[in-house]
Every structure is written in structure tokens, then in C-alpha cells.
Design an enzyme around this catalytic site. Structure first.
Site, PDB file in Angstrom:
ATOM      1  N   SER A 109     -79.069 -96.542 -18.810  1.00 25.10           N
ATOM      2  CA  SER A 109     -78.987 -96.308 -16.978  1.00 25.10           C
ATOM      3  C   SER A 109     -79.925 -95.015 -16.811  1.00 25.10           C
ATOM      4  CB  SER A 109     -77.280 -96.138 -16.703  1.00 25.10           C
ATOM      5  OG  SER A 109     -76.741 -95.293 -16.744  1.00 25.10           O
ATOM      6  N   GLY A 110     -79.852 -94.265 -17.701  1.00 25.70           N
ATOM      7  CA  GLY A 110     -80.083 -92.870 -17.218  1.00 25.70           C
ATOM      8  C   GLY A 110     -79.130 -92.122 -17.514  1.00 25.70           C
ATOM      9  N   GLY A 111     -77.708 -92.015 -16.920  1.00 25.73           N
ATOM     10  CA  GLY A 111     -77.565 -91.338 -17.269  1.00 25.73           C
ATOM     11  C   GLY A 111     -76.843 -90.344 -17.996  1.00 25.73           C
ATOM     12  N   PHE A 112     -77.163 -91.334 -19.521  1.00 27.07           N
ATOM     13  CA  PHE A 112     -76.455 -90.125 -20.193  1.00 27.07           C
ATOM     14  C   PHE A 112     -77.747 -88.653 -20.286  1.00 27.07           C
ATOM     15  CE2 PHE A 112     -78.126 -88.569 -24.856  1.00 27.07           C
ATOM     16  CZ  PHE A 112     -76.821 -87.975 -25.108  1.00 27.07           C
ATOM     17  N   GLY A 124     -69.392 -91.191 -22.109  1.00 27.71           N
ATOM     18  CA  GLY A 124     -68.999 -89.864 -22.005  1.00 27.71           C
ATOM     19  C   GLY A 124     -68.581 -88.830 -23.042  1.00 27.71           C
ATOM     20  N   HIS A 126     -83.950 -98.439 -44.856  1.00 28.39           N
ATOM     21  CA  HIS A 126     -83.401 -98.250 -46.012  1.00 28.39           C
ATOM     22  C   HIS A 126     -81.533 -98.140 -44.795  1.00 28.39           C
ATOM     23  CE1 HIS A 126     -80.090 -97.449 -49.471  1.00 28.39           C
ATOM     24  NE2 HIS A 126     -80.007 -96.201 -48.593  1.00 28.39           N
ATOM     25  N   ASP A 145     -74.245 -93.861 -14.483  1.00 23.78           N
ATOM     26  CA  ASP A 145     -73.020 -93.053 -14.148  1.00 23.78           C
ATOM     27  C   ASP A 145     -73.584 -91.244 -14.573  1.00 23.78           C
ATOM     28  OD1 ASP A 145     -74.455 -93.553 -16.643  1.00 23.78           O
ATOM     29  OD2 ASP A 145     -72.198 -92.547 -17.777  1.00 23.78           O
ATOM     30  N   CYS A 189     -79.007-102.239 -53.084  1.00 23.61           N
ATOM     31  CA  CYS A 189     -79.687-102.390 -51.999  1.00 23.61           C
ATOM     32  C   CYS A 189     -81.135-103.230 -52.462  1.00 23.61           C
ATOM     33  CB  CYS A 189     -80.208-100.682 -51.145  1.00 23.61           C
ATOM     34  SG  CYS A 189     -81.003-100.671 -49.909  1.00 23.61           S
ATOM     35  N   CYS A 202     -85.185 -99.852 -52.064  1.00 25.13           N
ATOM     36  CA  CYS A 202     -83.790-100.005 -53.421  1.00 25.13           C
ATOM     37  C   CYS A 202     -84.733-100.617 -54.240  1.00 25.13           C
ATOM     38  CB  CYS A 202     -83.142-100.138 -53.021  1.00 25.13           C
ATOM     39  SG  CYS A 202     -82.479 -98.303 -52.397  1.00 25.13           S
TER      40      CYS A 202
END
Length: 390
Positions: free
Chosen positions: A92-95, A237, A360, A165, A328, A333
Site C-alpha cells: 500500500s505504501g504504508g511501510f 507493523g 540459488h 496503513d 541443489c 549447483c
């Protein structure tokens, strides 16, 4: 959007199923690689899909500033713009509002908040209507509101849009956390109202649980977000200053959430956190960890005591002729490329080395998630989780 839970674990809250979205299905529990600016760094979309990933995450904040939602919309949305045909979730851009003012959680806990502000621009005001900030791209003043975030995400055309948020800082007071969380709930209502009238068909909206590290606030927020009628629920949060506290906080939230809606844990992706998150009932996760540490020369390996990673820049790998991880299937690998060779590439900042370590690390995470899904279906999650942690 439809969410079908196909298997449940008898000894925990874990569940496995399928999230049916407009652009395809997502097998859960799932890890979501970050395509922050329209790409999973160093990789082509077909490569990401070939590793076993069903969905990626685009960053609303960064794409809003550059190239702008109108450019992305002209390509038919983010799917056409980046050439990824599968499901996409957009934050949302909230962070980013949080990181502009306080840095990342690690920055904040370690007293580096100003570095985060310098890196992302500058927050000018968090108000009821939205957030005013100074863009890191050109220094100009910009404004983002709940409705504006939804409008950008509508232009991006994502399958899942996260409600706007405020990601509350770890070190603020309980009173501030409570006030901020209540505002986030009001913003969620505005997001849902805007989306009901203007949102693109097929786009689901997730609300975000806040409340900091306070049990009553977290539980109340989970209840409020669930009651809003949003189609999925994310937990965001600041979750605490250590893993034990984070897992406790996530547990408070999931205990309050309805069983029939998907749950997403924002910004968490360390291997031990994926395992514990699945046990706590989380369905999807996103995190920069696998791709970010690859660009710093670190490779994921099954070594819990070393945080599931080795630093190939370490001098002990200079003459190491072995692959990162025997057996792997990643191109490095399986292609017979040695730790010494990869160390050389990363030390020289050769893009091939960064690509190979990214491939990897994402292969490793995809394998962990596949193992957890299979264990839930087989009724052996406790044993599989213990083996992963051993």
C-alpha cells in the site's frame, strides 16, 4: 478471489490450500518474492516461475514515483509492464511511510533511524487525510491517502491490493500505537469504500493488522480488520525486538482471525520464521531476504546455527571446489559451479554471480515451502519442521 483450505495440521494452526486469484492459483503456504520496482532483481519472470513461484509482490510506493501509475496502466497494468502473467500482490505504501520516518525495524532498534529517512526521502506529516512526504526521486512534496493508494493499485492492476496503513514504530508509546492503529482501521474503511466504487474487477483487498507489541491492541486490531469484510488479512507493523516476541505477536493475531480467509505476514522471510509462521497459521509471506543477501554474497544452506546461510566472501571459500549445496537443483549447483568461482564473481561484482546466488537462494526457499506444504498434506509437519530446524 476464492481460498480453498485442503489440509490442516492436527498439531498446530498450519493449513495448506489454494488461493484462486484473477491471474491464476497460488499454492499455500507460499513465499512471495519481491518485484519491488517491477522485477525480481536480476531475474526474468520466466525464471521466477520456473523456480516454483506462483505470485510476486510489486511496490506501490516506488512504482507510483517512478515510472508512475499512468505508464504502468498504459501497458495493461503491472502484469503487462513486467511480463509476469501470474498473480501479483501490491503493498500500500504504508511501510514506506514508516521507513521514511524511522528507517527499517532493524535501523530503529539499532538507533539508525535518520539513515532510513535519508535513504527514502522525508516524511512531512501523518494526518487523518493521509501522508505528506518529500519524494526521494526529485525532492518534491507528495501526498498519499487511502484513496490515492487504492487508485494507484487499481492502475497497477494487481490481483491483491493491500489497504493503506501506518506501520507503527517499535519504540513509540502505547498511546501513540493505539491512536495510529485506530487511524489505520479508519483508513481501511476508506480503502474498502473507494474500492467498492472504483476498484477493478477481480482485485481483492487485504486489510492490515497493526497494534505493535501490545497484546490487547493486536487482538483488537485483528478483530476489527476481520469485521471490515476485507477478502484477506495481512499482519504488519513492528512485531518486536527478537524472534520470540515476533512469533508471540503473530500468534496473538492469528488466534483472532477467521479460518476462511487467507493470512499474509508482511516483510518476514527468514527460514525459521517461515517454519514458525506456517505453524501459526500464516498462508503467505513476503520478504527481500533471499534476493538481498544474494547481492551481498550470501547463500542459503541447511545450517540453522548459522541462520541458514554462508558468506561466500569469506576467505575460506577461495579454493573451495564444492558447489554451494550438494543436490541443489539451482543453475549454480546443478551446473557444477564451485563456491570459489561464485566467490570470485561476487567479489568482482559480476552480475552473473549476483544472478546465480539469487537463483540459488530462491530455489532454497521454494524447496522449504514445498516441503512444508507436502508435510501438512501428509500429516507430518511436526517431523518435517523438526528436521528443518535440526
Amino acid at each position: 478471489m476464492q481460498f480453498a483450505i485442503e489440509h490442516r495440521d492436527a498439531g498446530s494452526q498450519a493449513r495448506a490450500g489454494v488461493l484462486h486469484l484473477a491471474h491464476g492459483d497460488v499454492r499455500t503456504p507460499a513465499f512471495v518474492p519481491l518485484a519491488t520496482k517491477g522485477t525480481v532483481k536480476t531475474l526474468l519472470p520466466a525464471e521466477v516461475a520456473a523456480l516454483g513461484y506462483d505470485i510476486v509482490l510489486g511496490n506501490t510506493f516506488h512504482l507510483m514515483l517512478e515510472p508512475g501509475p499512468e505508464v504502468v496502466a498504459a501497458h495493461g497494468g503491472l502484469h503487462g509492464f513486467m511480463g509476469w502473467p501470474g498473480p501479483i500482490v501490491t503493498d500500500s505504501g504504508g511501510f514506506q511511510v514508516f521507513s521514511m520516518g524511522h528507517g527499517t525495524v532493524a535501523d530503529e532498534i539499532k538507533g539508525r533511524a535518520s539513515q532510513g529517512a535519508e535513504r527514502e526521502g522525508a516524511i512531512l506529516a501523518i494526518e487523518e487525510e493521509g501522508v505528506r512526504f518529500r519524494s526521494y526521486t526529485d525532492g518534491g512534496e507528495r501526498f498519499l491517502s487511502p484513496e490515492g493508494s487504492m487508485e494507484v493499485q487499481a492502475a497497477l492492476g494487481s490481483d491483491i491490493a493491500l489497504a493503506f496503513d501506518e506501520c507503527t514504530p517499535f519504540n513509540v508509546s502505547r498511546d501513540y500505537t493505539a491512536t495510529s492503529t485506530e487511524r489505520t482501521h479508519r483508513w481501511l474503511r476508506r480503502c474498502l469504500d473507494w474500492h467498492a466504487e472504483h476498484g477493478p474487477p477481480g482485485q481483492a483487498v487485504y486489510g492490515i493488522v497493526q497494534g505493535g507489541v501490545h497484546e490487547d491492541l493486536r487482538r483488537a486490531s485483528a478483530q476489527a480488520v476481520a469485521a471490515s469484510g476485507c477478502e484477506g488479512i495481512a499482519i504488519g507493523g513492528s512485531l518486536g525486538e527478537n524472534k520470540a516476541q515476533m512469533h508471540e505477536v503473530v500468534g496473538w493475531a492469528t488466534e483472532e482471525l477467521p479460518e476462511d480467509r487467507p493470512r499474509h505476514l508482511l516483510g518476514i522471510g527468514e527460514i525459521d520464521d517461515l517454519i514458525r509462521g506456517v505453524e501459526l497459521g500464516i498462508d503467505t509471506f513476503d520478504c527481500a531476504m533471499p534476493t538481498r543477501i544474494a547481492r551481498h554474497g550470501m547463500a542459503l544452506v541447511p545450517e540453522p546455527d548459522a541462520r541458514w546461510r554462508v558468506n561466500l566472501l569469506n576467505g575460506r571459500f577461495r579454493d573451495d571446489l564444492e558447489p554451494i549445496l550438494a543436490g541443489c537443483s539451482c543453475p549454480a549447483c546443478a551446473g557444477g559451479m564451485s563456491r570459489a568461482y561464485l566467490r570470485h564473481l561476487v567479489r568482482q561484482r559480476e552480475l552473473t554471480g549476483l544472478r546465480l546466488l539469487t537463483l540459488h537462494n530462491l530455489t532454497f526457499v521454494a524447496g522449504v515451502m514445498e516441503r512444508l506444504r507436502a508435510a501438512i498434506a501428509a500429516g507430518t509437519l511436526e517431523e518435517s519442521a523438526a528436521a528443518l530446524r535440526a
